[in-house]
Design a protein around this motif. Structure first.
Motif, short mmCIF file in Angstrom:
data_model
loop_
_atom_site.label_atom_id
_atom_site.label_comp_id
_atom_site.label_asym_id
_atom_site.label_seq_id
_atom_site.Cartn_x
_atom_site.Cartn_y
_atom_site.Cartn_z
N ASP A 35 0.72 -1.23 -0.06
CA ASP A 35 0.20 -0.09 0.04
C ASP A 35 0.86 1.27 0.04
O ASP A 35 0.44 2.07 -0.71
CB ASP A 35 -0.88 0.08 1.17
N ALA A 76 -1.77 16.47 -3.67
CA ALA A 76 -1.80 14.92 -4.13
C ALA A 76 -1.48 13.88 -2.91
O ALA A 76 -2.00 12.82 -2.61
CB ALA A 76 -0.35 14.91 -5.01
N LYS A 130 3.49 10.42 -6.98
CA LYS A 130 4.78 10.64 -7.87
C LYS A 130 3.91 11.08 -9.19
O LYS A 130 4.08 12.18 -9.91
CB LYS A 130 5.65 9.60 -8.05
N VAL A 131 2.98 10.06 -9.63
CA VAL A 131 2.30 10.41 -10.95
C VAL A 131 1.45 11.77 -11.05
O VAL A 131 1.62 12.66 -11.78
CB VAL A 131 1.65 9.26 -11.40
N ASP A 132 0.93 11.89 -9.72
CA ASP A 132 -0.02 12.99 -9.69
C ASP A 132 0.80 14.16 -9.81
O ASP A 132 0.35 15.34 -10.59
CB ASP A 132 -0.88 13.01 -8.22
N ARG A 182 3.78 5.95 -5.61
CA ARG A 182 3.70 5.91 -7.23
C ARG A 182 2.67 6.82 -7.40
O ARG A 182 2.79 7.49 -8.31
CB ARG A 182 3.31 4.37 -7.72
N ASN A 183 1.54 6.69 -6.72
CA ASN A 183 0.33 7.51 -7.22
C ASN A 183 0.68 9.06 -6.97
O ASN A 183 0.34 9.89 -7.63
CB ASN A 183 -0.80 7.07 -6.43
N ARG A 207 -4.15 11.33 -1.88
CA ARG A 207 -3.88 9.74 -2.09
C ARG A 207 -3.79 9.09 -0.73
O ARG A 207 -4.25 7.78 -0.41
CB ARG A 207 -2.55 9.56 -2.52
N ALA A 258 -6.29 5.89 0.10
CA ALA A 258 -5.64 4.67 0.36
C ALA A 258 -5.90 4.08 1.69
O ALA A 258 -6.35 2.89 1.68
CB ALA A 258 -3.94 4.82 0.66
N ASP A 298 2.21 1.90 -3.40
CA ASP A 298 1.23 2.26 -4.30
C ASP A 298 1.12 3.80 -4.00
O ASP A 298 0.79 4.69 -4.96
CB ASP A 298 -0.10 1.59 -4.16
N PHE A 299 1.01 4.25 -2.68
CA PHE A 299 0.94 5.61 -2.44
C PHE A 299 2.01 6.36 -3.01
O PHE A 299 1.48 7.56 -3.68
CB PHE A 299 0.94 5.52 -1.00
#
Lengths: 183, 180, 216
Positions: free
Chosen positions: C167, C188, C176-178, C173-174, C192, C196, C170-171
């Protein structure tokens, strides 16, 4: 004495936190006991430790692939099946796949905490599949810093992994946390 | 190069007894402090620590998180200190024998410094074992209440109460010394 | 085929001459550390040993410096600074922290996260959860512009809700992309983290009244 309060408590704690250093012989005494136990165990069982049944684990750690530009992934993937008679392995190195998409590169290598940063010719040399460079290597469980070395001189961080601070030498780096697949 | 605990535990489990020596030297001083304060003298503390290391070796295959060997060993030590029976009051041997530490003490008023230390040790020794354990874990080992709870099996609120009472008691004991 | 065999084949193919020369064997780099540098690093390591802090990261830093071609004084300075961060991290996390947690915390401090925040996180999480990855991700998102307090709150809420390492990955990565897509870093991270903890509903950490008693 100062009036009782935080300061006094701090003084007490500070005093109690002074290091206590044991005599060198302490370690020897413990190890005498431990060696005796070891000898007994060997004698009793014929071998020291009983194996436990294996498990199959699959643990991706960093898994992302972006299409454009230079893209990299470092994936910790494990598929292990231990035979029942094998001794338990705990916290050992896990295979980690490092991938860097660098179509224009002539060479790519990986250096980091886990290979002494490439000293003594220990850098991991990646191979290219149409510009997708990859190398898989066993990396000890734990937290590591690493970087890609492109064309033998250009250091770059892994764009898909967490950034690592501490670029004291002006070189970017990434962080990698390798999990123990036996858990 | 220093090996991680998990790696050393693995080596020991594979029969490399010497690797255990590295773990012993890594944790002996770190945990000796707790044992010394908890039991009140070096002799009992060394015995408890030696016992904890031996017990940990014997049950090493049951250490579920080898990379957290230190925490696991500490839990064994805390249990061992609890069961070591009544604290034997050998005040004359307590801490004053820690000559190395005393040499590092304030040189301006060495006599006062020594007296203050003896008073603290005596006061800590007067606490009930439960209060002493909670106080040492909280303030000297700087653990959080959750960690303390996991180690001792005592609820967080009870631990908070013990720490508070330990502080109250220390205040009374140290004031008594100074007023009387 | 072993990695070494693969590497040898690559070498035979003539590719190695362009690849792995950014090492100590490169004549442009200092082949060896000089005696004063080694003595200074040994002193730092001895002091670290005496304090009970992990020393492997110090050697790693030294190797990194040599590989990067840094000069002796800079390597010593970096090793010394890291040693101080490791010592602070060790104090903040307490006696039961693992070497990896201390190392991750030291680098998080280097990224600007105060030791006190890391200590809070450690005390909140107890013994069952390793904070190596949370500290690493905390340092990462702060380096991407998330304010320290926001980042620490986000990680604390994830860990507090029982988020697993997956988790937390994932947090990261999300977030970062945001951010790469133009989101304000703080927003962001906050969004997120909420997402999560709400959607994943991870298991609460087990709570037992009594710790495992070790029968011997």
């Amino acid at each position: 004495m100062a009036e009782w309060g935080r300061t006094t408590l701090e003084m007490i704690v500070q005093d109690l936190q002074r290091p206590v250093v044991l005599d060198e012989s302490f370690e020897r005494r413990v190890m005498v006991r431990v060696r005796r136990l070891y000898a007994q165990q060997r004698k009793r069982k014929g071998r020291a430790w009983v194996a436990i049944s294996g498990t199959i684990a699959h643990r991706p750690a960093w898994a992302a692939l972006i299409a454009a530009g230079i893209v990299a992934i470092a994936t910790a993937g494990v598929l292990k099946a231990r035979p029942q008679s094998a001794p338990i392995t705990v916290g050992g190195p896990e295979p980690v796949k490092f991938v860097l998409v660098a179509p224009g590169a002539m060479s790519v290598a990986v250096v980091g905490d886990f290979n002494n940063w490439g000293l003594n010719d220990s850098a991991l040399v990646a191979t290219s599949n149409q510009g997708v460079w990859s190398v898989t290597a066993p990396v000890p469980v734990g937290v590591h810093r690493y970087a890609f070395v492109v064309n033998g001189k250009q250091w770059m961080a892994d764009p898909t992994a967490p950034r690592s601070s501490g670029d004291d030498f002006g070189m970017p780096s990434s962080a990698l946390v390798v999990e123990d697949s036996t858990k | 190069m220093e090996s991680a605990d998990g790696e050393l535990v693995t080596r020991v489990l594979h029969g490399d007894v010497n690797a255990y020596g590295v773990l012993v030297s890594r944790y002996r001083d770190r945990y000796a402090r707790y044992a010394v304060h908890m039991l009140g003298n070096r002799e009992d503390a060394e015995e408890a620590l030696q016992d904890a290391f031996t017990r940990a070796y014997r049950s090493l295959s049951r250490c579920e998180e080898p990379e957290r060997f230190g925490a696991w060993l500490f839990r064994i030590l805390v249990n061992r200190c609890r069961t070591s029976g009544a604290r034997r009051m050998r005040r004359s041997q307590t801490f004053v024998h820690d000559e190395g530490a005393l040499l590092n003490a304030s040189e301006e008023h060495p006599a006062e410094q020594t007296m203050w230390r003896e008073e603290i040790e005596r006061a800590v020794g007067e606490l009930s074992p439960d209060q002493r354990e909670a106080f040492l874990l909280k303030y000297v080992e700087e653990l959080g209440y959750e960690e303390m709870s996991e180690i001792t099996g005592v609820g967080v609120s009870a631990l908070k109460m013990r720490v508070m009472r330990a502080c109250d008691r220390l205040r009374v004991l140290l004031k008594e010394v100074h007023s009387g | 085929m072993t990695m070494r065999t693969t590497r040898n084949l690559v070498l035979l193919a003539g590719l190695a001459s362009m690849s792995v020369r950014a090492t100590a064997q490169d004549p442009r780099l200092p082949a060896r550390l000089d005696a004063p540098t080694i003595a200074a690093i040994n002193a730092v390591v001895d002091s670290a040993k005496a304090q009970g802090i992990p020393i492997a990261p110090l050697y790693d830093k030294m190797n990194e410096g040599v590989a990067a071609g840094a000069d002796g004084p800079l390597i010593v300075k970096s090793v010394r600074n890291l040693s101080m961060d490791l010592a602070s991290a060790h104090r903040a996390l307490g006696a039961l922290a693992t070497a990896d947690e201390i190392k991750a915390a030291a680098y998080a401090m280097h990224a600007g996260i105060p030791a006190v925040e890391l200590g809070k996180l450690k005390r909140q999480s107890g013994l069952r959860r390793s904070l190596t990855l949370p500290f690493t991700v905390l340092a990462d998102i702060v380096s991407r512009g998330v304010p320290v307090t926001t980042a620490a709150n986000a990680i604390r809420s994830l860990v507090g809700a029982g988020a697993k390492d997956k988790d937390i990955n994932d947090f990261q990565r999300n977030v970062k992309v945001d951010i790469e897509q133009g989101a304000p870093p703080a927003a962001a991270a906050e969004t997120r983290a909420k997402g999560a903890t709400k959607s994943d509903k991870p298991d609460k950490p087990e709570k037992t009244d009594k710790p495992e008693q070790i029968e011997l």
